[in-house]
Design a protein around this motif. Structure first.
Motif, PDB file in Angstrom:
ATOM      1  N   SER A  26       1.091  -1.205  -0.209  1.00 54.91           N
ATOM      2  CA  SER A  26       0.040   0.263   0.377  1.00 54.91           C
ATOM      3  C   SER A  26       1.044   1.405  -0.256  1.00 54.91           C
ATOM      4  CB  SER A  26      -0.679   0.055   1.028  1.00 54.91           C
ATOM      5  OG  SER A  26      -2.210  -0.893   1.288  1.00 54.91           O
ATOM      6  N   ILE A  27       2.372   0.860   0.888  1.00 53.53           N
ATOM      7  CA  ILE A  27       2.496   2.398   0.493  1.00 53.53           C
ATOM      8  C   ILE A  27       3.373   3.014  -0.702  1.00 53.53           C
ATOM      9  CG2 ILE A  27       5.061   1.595   1.174  1.00 53.53           C
ATOM     10  CD1 ILE A  27       5.325   3.878   3.857  1.00 53.53           C
ATOM     11  N   MET A  28       3.891   1.658  -1.560  1.00 52.03           N
ATOM     12  CA  MET A  28       4.580   2.425  -3.129  1.00 52.03           C
ATOM     13  C   MET A  28       3.054   2.702  -3.991  1.00 52.03           C
ATOM     14  SD  MET A  28       6.604  -1.151  -4.175  1.00 52.03           S
ATOM     15  CE  MET A  28       4.911  -2.052  -4.568  1.00 52.03           C
ATOM     16  N   ALA A  29       2.280   2.693  -4.021  1.00 53.35           N
ATOM     17  CA  ALA A  29       1.684   3.670  -4.626  1.00 53.35           C
ATOM     18  C   ALA A  29       1.696   4.920  -4.491  1.00 53.35           C
ATOM     19  CB  ALA A  29       0.341   2.956  -4.914  1.00 53.35           C
ATOM     20  N   PRO A  30       0.742   5.223  -3.214  1.00 49.82           N
ATOM     21  CA  PRO A  30       0.990   6.572  -2.519  1.00 49.82           C
ATOM     22  C   PRO A  30       2.645   7.024  -3.171  1.00 49.82           C
ATOM     23  CG  PRO A  30       0.795   5.541  -0.820  1.00 49.82           C
ATOM     24  CD  PRO A  30       0.253   4.923  -1.934  1.00 49.82           C
ATOM     25  N   ALA A 142      -6.706  -2.250  11.604  1.00 55.67           N
ATOM     26  CA  ALA A 142      -6.428  -3.053  11.026  1.00 55.67           C
ATOM     27  C   ALA A 142      -6.159  -2.299   9.374  1.00 55.67           C
ATOM     28  CB  ALA A 142      -7.109  -4.065  10.123  1.00 55.67           C
ATOM     29  N   LEU A 143      -8.086  -1.277   9.581  1.00 54.50           N
ATOM     30  CA  LEU A 143      -7.569  -0.500   8.012  1.00 54.50           C
ATOM     31  C   LEU A 143      -7.291   0.944   8.765  1.00 54.50           C
ATOM     32  CD1 LEU A 143     -11.496  -1.330   6.745  1.00 54.50           C
ATOM     33  CD2 LEU A 143      -9.270  -1.677   4.882  1.00 54.50           C
ATOM     34  N   GLY A 144      -6.861   1.778   9.585  1.00 51.74           N
ATOM     35  CA  GLY A 144      -6.202   2.510  10.088  1.00 51.74           C
ATOM     36  C   GLY A 144      -5.057   2.382  10.454  1.00 51.74           C
ATOM     37  N   MET A 145      -4.547   1.038  10.354  1.00 55.96           N
ATOM     38  CA  MET A 145      -2.767   1.276  10.051  1.00 55.96           C
ATOM     39  C   MET A 145      -2.499   0.858   8.588  1.00 55.96           C
ATOM     40  SD  MET A 145      -1.412  -1.056  13.353  1.00 55.96           S
ATOM     41  CE  MET A 145       0.034  -1.342  12.920  1.00 55.96           C
ATOM     42  N   ASN A 146      -3.440   0.449   7.862  1.00 52.92           N
ATOM     43  CA  ASN A 146      -3.148   1.062   6.694  1.00 52.92           C
ATOM     44  C   ASN A 146      -3.455   2.043   5.859  1.00 52.92           C
ATOM     45  OD1 ASN A 146      -2.794  -1.034   4.196  1.00 52.92           O
ATOM     46  ND2 ASN A 146      -5.279  -0.292   3.796  1.00 52.92           N
ATOM     47  N   ALA A 147      -4.103   2.801   6.348  1.00 53.00           N
ATOM     48  CA  ALA A 147      -4.458   4.270   5.765  1.00 53.00           C
ATOM     49  C   ALA A 147      -2.831   5.100   6.606  1.00 53.00           C
ATOM     50  CB  ALA A 147      -5.167   4.697   6.666  1.00 53.00           C
ATOM     51  N   MET A 148      -2.608   4.796   7.519  1.00 49.55           N
ATOM     52  CA  MET A 148      -1.022   5.072   8.052  1.00 49.55           C
ATOM     53  C   MET A 148      -0.023   5.487   7.301  1.00 49.55           C
ATOM     54  SD  MET A 148       0.937   4.228  11.170  1.00 49.55           S
ATOM     55  CE  MET A 148       1.582   2.932  10.771  1.00 49.55           C
TER      56      MET A 148
END
Length: 474
Positions: A26-30, A142-148
Motif C-alpha cells: 500500500s505504501i508504494m502507490a502513494p 487494521a484499516l487504520g494502520m493501512n491508512a497510516m
C-alpha cells in the motif's frame, strides 16, 4: 476440527503478518503518486520535451489507476484477492524498473501506464484482504494502520523525490520501488491466505470497458477542462463520452445477472453514505493540500521550509489513523467519522483566517487540526463501508471506495484551482490597489474563498457521515 476451520485459525493467527504485507504494498502507490511532481522540471530537461508532454508522466498514471479500480475489484471477487494483489505487486515492481531505464519520454509514459495497472490492483485489493482476514473487533484498527501507510507514502514522497533526484538521479525515483516491491512480494507469498478464490462467475468485460470509459473521460474533463475551456468542443466531446458511458453502464448493469458493479450495494445506507463521504472528504482535503503550498510561497517561505510546514498535516494523520480505527472497533463509526469531518471543516476554516503575516507556528497548528480531523474520519469511515457489504462483494466495495478517493482528489484540485484562479483575476480588476499590494490582497481574498469552498465540502461530509446509520451488516 475440519480443514476449513484449521485454515481459518491459521489465517487469524497470522493476521498481523498479513497486515504488514498489505502495508508494504500500500505504501508504494502513494509514494509513486506524490514523488513525481518534484521530478517534473528534471524530466523536462533530460528528455527535452515540452511541459504539456511531460505532464502526461503524472496524468497517465492518475487516469489509468483511477479508471481500472472497479474492474480489478470485481476480478478480485471472482479470482481471489491474493492472486490479483500478487499480480499487481509484480507488475508495479517490474514496470518501475522499466520506467527507470526509459530512454525517451514516450517509453516513460508507457511505463507509467503499466505502473498504474499494477497500482490499481494493489489499491483495489488492500482493504478487501484486511476485511476478509480481520474480525470486526480488530477491523478498524487494521484499516487504520493501512491508512497510516498510505499517509506515510504521501508524506515522504516529495522529500524523498527531491533527495533522490538531487543525489542519485531521476531514475531512482522509480528504482526505489524495486527493493520495496520485491520484499512485499516475497512477504505476501509467505503469509497471504491461498484459499481466497470466491465464485465461478463470468467477468463483465463490456461493463468494465464502459466503467473505464466513464472514469477516464470524466477525470480527464475535470483535470483539463479549465485549460481547454469547459464548454469548448474538446471539453464538450469529452464530457459527452462520460455521460453516454454512464447511461450505458447503468442500463447494462441493471440487466446483468453477474454485473461488474453490483448496484444493489447502493441500497445499503452505510455503503452509499460512506463512499459519498469519502468523495467529499478527499475533495476538501485536496483543495487544502493543492493551494497551501502556493500560500506558503507567496508568504516567502523556501521550498524546504514550506515542505516542513506542510508535514504537520500528514504527521498528525499518522498518529490519528490507527487510534481512530481502534476507537471505531469499540464505539462505532458514525460518531467518530462525523466528528472528524467537522474538525476537518474547522481546520480549513482556520486556514482561511490566515494572512501573509501569520507566524509559521500558527500555520502548522491549523494544518495539525486539519490532520486530526482527517485522521479521525478516514479509518472509521473505511471500516464502516467495508463492514457493510456481503463478504463476496468485498473486492468491488474496496475498489469503489478507492475510486471515490481518487475522483475526490482530482475534483479537489480542479475545484480549488478554478475557484482560486478565477477569483484572483476578478479581484485584480476590482481592487483599487497597485503593484505588490494588489497582488497580495487579490491572492488572499481568492485563497480564503477557495478554502471556504473546501470547508463547505467537509460540512457536507459531516452530514453524510451522520446519516449513515449505526450498525454494520457483516
Amino acid at each position: 476440527m475440519d480443514e476449513a476451520q484449521i485454515d481459518t485459525k491459521k489465517i487469524y493467527e497470522r493476521r498481523w503478518s498479513i497486515l504488514i504485507a498489505v502495508m508494504l504494498g500500500s505504501i508504494m502507490a502513494p509514494i509513486d503518486g506524490s514523488i513525481m511532481n518534484i521530478a517534473m522540471p528534471t524530466l523536462r530537461e533530460v528528455f527535452h520535451a515540452p511541459l504539456e508532454t511531460v505532464s502526461w508522466v503524472s496524468m497517465a498514471y492518475l487516469l489509468v489507476v483511477s479508471s481500472t479500480l472497479l474492474a480489478f475489484g470485481r476480478l478480485g471477487d471472482i479470482m481471489g484477492y491474493r492472486r490479483i494483489y500478487q499480480t499487481g505487486l509484480f507488475i508495479f515492481t517490474a514496470s518501475s524498473a522499466i520506467c527507470g531505464f526509459a530512454s525517451n519520454i514516450s517509453a516513460l509514459i508507457a511505463g507509467r501506464v503499466a505502473q498504474a495497472i499494477g497500482g490499481g490492483m494493489l489499491l483495489s485489493m488492500a482493504p478487501a484482504i484486511l476485511t476478509a482476514v480481520f474480525p470486526p473487533s480488530d477491523r478498524g484498527k487494521a484499516l487504520g494502520m493501512n491508512a497510516m501507510s498510505v499517509a506515510v507514502g504521501l508524506a515522504i514522497g516529495p522529500s524523498l523525490g527531491g533527495f533522490l533526484v538531487s543525489t542519485l538521479g531521476w531514475e531512482y525515483i522509480f528504482f526505489i520501488n524495486v527493493p520495496i516491491g520485491m520484499a512485499a512480494f516475497i512477504w505476501a507469498q509467505l503469509v497471504l491466505p491461498r484459499n481466497s478464490v470466491r465464485r465461478n462467475e463470468r467477468f463483465d468485460a463490456i461493463g468494465a470497458m464502459l466503467a473505464f470509459s466513464l472514469l477516464f473521460s470524466l477525470l480527464l474533463y475535470i483535470n483539463r477542462g479549465s485549460q481547454w475551456g469547459w464548454i469548448s468542443l474538446t471539453g464538450v466531446i469529452t464530457l459527452g463520452i462520460a455521460v453516454i458511458s454512464f447511461i450505458a453502464f447503468i442500463l447494462l448493469e441493471n440487466r446483468q445477472s453477474e454485473p461488474m458493479l453490483d448496484l444493489s450495494l447502493f441500497k445499503i445506507r452505510l455503503f452509499t453514505a460512506g463512499t459519498v463521504s469519502t468523495l467529499l472528504n478527499f475533495s476538501a482535503q485536496y483543495i487544502m493540500t493543492f493551494l497551501t503550498p502556493f500560500y506558503l510561497a507567496q508568504k516567502g517561505l523556501s521550498p524546504s521550509t514550506a515542505g516542513a510546514v506542510m508535514t504537520a498535516f500528514p504527521a498528525v494523520m499518522l498518529v490519528m489513523s490507527p487510534v481512530s480505527g481502534a476507537l471505531s472497533d469499540r464505539l462505532g463509526a458514525r460518531g467518530l467519522s462525523t466528528l472528524g469531518a467537522a474538525i476537518s471543516a474547522g481546520g480549513i476554516f482556520l486556514m482561511s483566517t490566515l494572512t501573509l503575516d501569520s507566524p509559521i507556528w500558527r500555520i502548522a497548528l491549523n494544518l495539525a487540526v486539519f490532520g486530526i480531523g482527517n485522521g479521525l474520519f478516514q479509518s472509521p469511515n473505511n471500516s464502516s463501508v467495508m463492514g457493510s457489504v456481503p463478504r463476496d462483494r468485498l473486492g468491488i466495495a474496496s475498489s469503489f471506495l478507492a475510486t471515490m478517493r481518487n475522483v475526490g482528489m482530482v475534483m479537489g484540485i480542479a475545484i480549488g484551482g478554478a475557484v482560486f484562479s478565477n477569483l484572483s483575476q476578478y479581484f485584480m480588476t476590482q481592487l483599487n490597489l497597485t503593484g505588490t499590494a494588489l497582488q497580495n490582497t487579490a491572492f488572499m481574498y481568492a485563497l480564503r474563498i477557495a478554502y471556504m469552498t473546501g470547508m463547505a465540502l467537509d460540512i457536507l461530509c459531516a452530514v453524510t457521515s451522520a446519516v449513515r446509520g449505526r450498525h454494520n451488516a457483516v
